[in-house]
Design a protein around this motif. Sequence first.
Motif, short mmCIF file in Angstrom:
data_model
loop_
_atom_site.label_atom_id
_atom_site.label_comp_id
_atom_site.label_asym_id
_atom_site.label_seq_id
_atom_site.Cartn_x
_atom_site.Cartn_y
_atom_site.Cartn_z
N ASP A 95 0.79 -1.23 0.00
CA ASP A 95 0.00 0.00 0.00
C ASP A 95 0.82 1.28 0.00
OD1 ASP A 95 -2.59 -1.33 0.22
OD2 ASP A 95 -1.95 -1.88 2.24
N ALA A 96 2.12 1.20 0.31
CA ALA A 96 2.93 2.42 0.43
C ALA A 96 3.41 2.91 -0.92
CB ALA A 96 4.14 2.15 1.33
N ASP A 97 3.55 4.21 -1.04
CA ASP A 97 4.16 4.81 -2.23
C ASP A 97 5.60 4.32 -2.30
OD1 ASP A 97 6.03 7.24 -3.17
OD2 ASP A 97 4.13 7.30 -4.26
N PRO A 98 6.04 3.79 -3.46
CA PRO A 98 7.38 3.21 -3.54
C PRO A 98 8.52 4.21 -3.41
CG PRO A 98 6.31 3.13 -5.68
CD PRO A 98 5.29 3.62 -4.70
N THR A 99 8.26 5.47 -3.62
CA THR A 99 9.31 6.49 -3.51
C THR A 99 9.40 7.06 -2.09
OG1 THR A 99 8.99 7.08 -5.82
CG2 THR A 99 10.16 8.66 -4.45
N SER A 100 8.25 7.35 -1.49
CA SER A 100 8.24 8.02 -0.18
C SER A 100 8.06 7.07 0.99
CB SER A 100 7.13 9.07 -0.15
OG SER A 100 5.85 8.43 -0.21
N GLY A 101 7.46 5.91 0.77
CA GLY A 101 7.16 4.99 1.86
C GLY A 101 5.93 5.40 2.67
N ILE A 102 5.10 6.26 2.09
CA ILE A 102 3.93 6.78 2.81
C ILE A 102 2.65 6.12 2.33
CG2 ILE A 102 2.57 8.86 3.27
CD1 ILE A 102 5.16 10.48 3.00
N ILE A 103 1.79 5.78 3.30
CA ILE A 103 0.43 5.32 3.02
C ILE A 103 -0.49 6.45 3.45
CG2 ILE A 103 -1.36 3.60 3.48
CD1 ILE A 103 0.91 1.70 4.42
#
Length: 159
Positions: A95-103
């Motif tokens: 579920d996390a953005d692959p660049t930022s690591g943010i959900i």
Amino acid sequence: VYPVGGIGDRIWNDLDGDGRQDAGEVGVAGVKVLLVDASGATVGTTVTDSAGLWSFTGIPTGSYEVRVVLSSLPAGFIITGAANGCACGTDRDSDADPTSGIITGILVRSGEVNTTFDVGVRLAAPVLNPSSGRMALRFSTGRSCPACRTRRAVRHRAG
């Protein structure tokens, strides 16, 4: 009526990089996870256990985001895309953005515990660029998603 809820789930080694948890793909221990409220304040910190599980409980209702601290990933690991970029809506996809690591967009509801927030990580392979002589980390999330027929690629340069 419960004025609080909870969230959580798992960070796993996505061996094939497809953004989905498959048999044999184990959890990753020791990854730092932050809980951030709608004002941008960090309101919780945890670390994944030996099975890669993490959770936040007793959270007041409201909107939140979860941030995987990228520097806490094992050396050379990156985040895989969400089931190859598709929003397939499963409990076993990244579920996390692959660049930022943010959900983003997490809504905590009164009395509910939502354990569907997973993050796949994968070892990126270094590749030598013959024209520059520099190493580059190239990573493709692999197969395209059958639901939306998309493919994601992420590139990082070192040096």
